[in-house]
Design a protein around this motif. Sequence first.
Motif, PDB file in Angstrom:
ATOM      1  N   ALA A 626      40.111  47.962  27.811  1.00  0.00           N
ATOM      2  CA  ALA A 626      38.879  48.570  28.079  1.00  0.00           C
ATOM      3  C   ALA A 626      38.736  49.717  27.321  1.00  0.00           C
ATOM      4  N   MET A 627      37.387  50.168  27.025  1.00  0.00           N
ATOM      5  CA  MET A 627      36.935  51.186  26.378  1.00  0.00           C
ATOM      6  C   MET A 627      36.338  52.323  27.753  1.00  0.00           C
ATOM      7  N   ILE A 628      36.514  53.570  27.593  1.00  0.00           N
ATOM      8  CA  ILE A 628      36.209  54.258  28.811  1.00  0.00           C
ATOM      9  C   ILE A 628      35.665  55.425  28.108  1.00  0.00           C
ATOM     10  N   ASP A 629      34.814  56.154  28.792  1.00  0.00           N
ATOM     11  CA  ASP A 629      34.334  57.534  28.334  1.00  0.00           C
ATOM     12  C   ASP A 629      34.430  58.486  29.493  1.00  0.00           C
ATOM     13  N   GLY A 630      34.285  59.724  29.190  1.00  0.00           N
ATOM     14  CA  GLY A 630      34.405  60.977  30.438  1.00  0.00           C
ATOM     15  C   GLY A 630      35.758  61.352  30.291  1.00  0.00           C
ATOM     16  N   VAL A 631      36.524  61.216  29.221  1.00  0.00           N
ATOM     17  CA  VAL A 631      37.712  61.811  29.116  1.00  0.00           C
ATOM     18  C   VAL A 631      38.043  62.506  27.857  1.00  0.00           C
ATOM     19  N   ALA A 632      38.802  63.421  27.772  1.00  0.00           N
ATOM     20  CA  ALA A 632      38.907  64.484  26.578  1.00  0.00           C
ATOM     21  C   ALA A 632      40.330  64.918  26.487  1.00  0.00           C
ATOM     22  N   PHE A 633      41.273  64.613  25.663  1.00  0.00           N
ATOM     23  CA  PHE A 633      42.616  65.009  25.273  1.00  0.00           C
ATOM     24  C   PHE A 633      42.936  65.692  24.216  1.00  0.00           C
ATOM     25  N   ASP A 634      43.811  66.245  24.024  1.00  0.00           N
ATOM     26  CA  ASP A 634      44.326  67.221  22.991  1.00  0.00           C
ATOM     27  C   ASP A 634      45.578  66.323  22.353  1.00  0.00           C
ATOM     28  N   GLY A 635      45.617  66.191  21.016  1.00  0.00           N
ATOM     29  CA  GLY A 635      46.726  65.659  20.575  1.00  0.00           C
ATOM     30  C   GLY A 635      46.515  64.236  20.579  1.00  0.00           C
ATOM     31  N   ASP A 636      48.034  63.645  20.087  1.00  0.00           N
ATOM     32  CA  ASP A 636      48.180  62.210  20.055  1.00  0.00           C
ATOM     33  C   ASP A 636      48.277  61.714  21.600  1.00  0.00           C
ATOM     34  N   VAL A 637      47.509  60.666  21.868  1.00  0.00           N
ATOM     35  CA  VAL A 637      47.609  60.381  23.374  1.00  0.00           C
ATOM     36  C   VAL A 637      48.109  58.708  23.203  1.00  0.00           C
ATOM     37  N   GLU A 638      48.412  58.056  21.860  1.00  0.00           N
ATOM     38  CA  GLU A 638      48.942  56.715  22.162  1.00  0.00           C
ATOM     39  C   GLU A 638      50.155  56.647  22.807  1.00  0.00           C
ATOM     40  N   GLY A 639      50.197  55.464  23.603  1.00  0.00           N
ATOM     41  CA  GLY A 639      51.401  55.123  24.599  1.00  0.00           C
ATOM     42  C   GLY A 639      51.388  55.967  25.869  1.00  0.00           C
ATOM     43  N   LEU A 640      50.553  56.731  26.133  1.00  0.00           N
ATOM     44  CA  LEU A 640      50.456  57.609  27.380  1.00  0.00           C
ATOM     45  C   LEU A 640      50.335  56.457  28.587  1.00  0.00           C
ATOM     46  N   LYS A 641      51.069  56.701  29.544  1.00  0.00           N
ATOM     47  CA  LYS A 641      51.017  55.775  30.460  1.00  0.00           C
ATOM     48  C   LYS A 641      49.865  56.133  31.684  1.00  0.00           C
ATOM     49  N   VAL A 642      49.165  55.288  32.050  1.00  0.00           N
ATOM     50  CA  VAL A 642      47.882  55.432  32.791  1.00  0.00           C
ATOM     51  C   VAL A 642      47.762  54.376  33.911  1.00  0.00           C
ATOM     52  N   ARG A 643      47.141  54.476  34.932  1.00  0.00           N
ATOM     53  CA  ARG A 643      46.638  53.397  35.844  1.00  0.00           C
ATOM     54  C   ARG A 643      45.025  53.482  36.134  1.00  0.00           C
ATOM     55  N   ILE A 644      44.413  52.591  35.919  1.00  0.00           N
ATOM     56  CA  ILE A 644      42.792  52.359  35.758  1.00  0.00           C
ATOM     57  C   ILE A 644      42.400  51.365  37.249  1.00  0.00           C
TER      58      ILE A 644
END
Length: 689
Positions: A626-644
């Motif tokens: 999915a594509m989401i918005d309303g998030v902001a991250f610093d640095g590389d986020v690839e591989g970061l584990k999340v739940r939605i």
Amino acid sequence: MIQSLRGIGGGVRRFAGGVDSWDEETQRRALLSLKLVNEFEEQGSGWFWQTDREGRMTYLSSKVACQVTPIGKPALGLPLTTLFQIDSDQPDTERTLGFHLSSRTSFAEYSVRPGTEDTERWWSISGRPMVDERGNFQGFIGWGSDLTEKRRSEAEITRLALFDSLTGLANRQRMKLSLDQTLALTATSYRQVSLLLLDLDRFKAVNDTLGHQVGDELLKQVASRLLRTVGDAGLVGRLGGDEFQVVLPSESHRDRLATLANNIIVALSAPYFIGGSSVTIGCSIGIAIAPDDGSDSETLVRNADLALYAAKGDGRGLHRFYQQEMLAGAQSRKVLEDDLRQALVQNQLHVAYQPLVATSDARIVGYEALLRWEHPIRGGISPADFIPIAEECGMIETLGEWVMRTACHDAAQWPDHVRVAVNVSPIQFANPALPSIVANALASSGIAPDRLELEITEGVFLNETASSDAMFASLKGLGVRLSLDDFGTGYSSLGYLRKAPFDKIKIDQSFVRGAAIAGNRNAAIIKAIVTLADTLGMETTAEGVETQDEIALIRELGCSHIQGWVYGKAMRAEIVLEVLQAGGQARLVGHRTSRAARVKMLRWAKLEIGGSRGDVRIRNLSTTGAMIDGVAFDGDVEGLKVRIEIVEGRMIDAEMRWSADGQAGIAFAEPIDLERLTAPVSKIRRAAA
């Protein structure tokens, strides 16, 4: 004179023995007074009473005496306070009858009822102390009148004022009074109050097609089911139309509220049997909880309504709890509505055209006119955002007429074999003036009627009546072409294809996307629709074609026309004219192969990262991510584990793929069943076409 007669011997009928000492004129007047009193007591609504010094009855009109004592029991000799019970709820009766008897003070128009019998009789009673010529207290003397009918009338007026006359449920006024009182009590007890706002889905279609009598009977059965489901947990009311409300004064647990809401939806969605017909409707519910979602009734109702709006937007037949973001969304919609009203007069709107391409030779045979809005500050605004607002605020007919006139005017510059297609909303279709609007657009532009194609969605058949048949006949009488848009979604029925004079069926993009992927059943569905259309002598257009391998499949399945991004996005009128002047050959711009289908949407969801949760918006959704918005991250986020939370109450494991400019892409740990998860989501009409 009457009062003097009452004071002799304790009753008017006991004075006759003393009249011999009176002169003839006094005697005549006394007898006349007696006659008038008797007539008044027997025929009128008034009556008289008298007590001795101890407050015991020495006289009571017979018509009242028989109603305050058991049959055969005398009223005389009994205390006044035994025979009559005062109505302490009345504001003018703060003191008792016993107080006035003991203090020997007058009283007036006290409401009383029988003190010994449980009967629905009411009287107004007045009295004053009686003294002899020496000033010695002798008892009380008084009079009264019947209040029974007045009380019944007042009770009926109250009932009508506080209860819905059709269903017997509490009405809007009583629900507000109850909610205000409940909120006032809980403000000091720190208890929470829950409010459920309900709206019936597809009720208008029942009313329009089966008549108001069936609609009224349906509302009665809905009320009965709602009462059974809610039980003693809360107060159920009807606000009017097909809107209902439930106030739960001692329930705030979200899981139990969700269970109750689901039970209500299931109960109200089961078939109804009315007049030999089976009727099926649905129900959407918005939930707000005080004091978190509002400490006063106005705020709480508003927020429950916003939650209801979200439930409808997510596909109906659902419940949603109020969230703070919903208010921000409503405020944003209001700003958008205000801006939209200015957009037309300030030339912010324009019509873009997407090509309709023949599968046989890839020649452009027509264009679909699509409304676009270029906001001076916010830039391009998606039709998925402003078209629903236009429908809600009543602007859709004005915008629709403007698009039709503009499209016909632009088409007049094209070669005669190129058609223009214009969408007609169910609201426009229900307007009896539509044929005149179409005729005026044709006349002012000068194009041939068969070059205008009106695209009509299946939604118009929800209100299918004789007027619908007349509208189809009027439009065909003008010589325009009719196209059935988005076939296969919503309210699909083969019944209306037998009589509605369509020239074309447009196969919805949900069947086209993914059709070229191995194992997908969409190709079989497309083939069945094409076969049906061929049998009925209709053309077919496959909507939403995005990849080149889908073109070959669509051609193989026999579809006559193609529309979609594979041949480019919608373009302005001047670009269309350049393409047609260059020969009108469609140019491929889409990907060569298919990828996982994506569903465009705009809905809130919960995102969990490292045990913390926040709200995000899903922009599009596929089986793998999915594509989401309303998030902001610093640095590389690839591989970061999340739940939605794709579906309310269910978290799905995923990981981040990218993040930029407040948006992010996520990949699911395992593919999801997209059709099942998005079944409740209402279809957005070619938002980015």
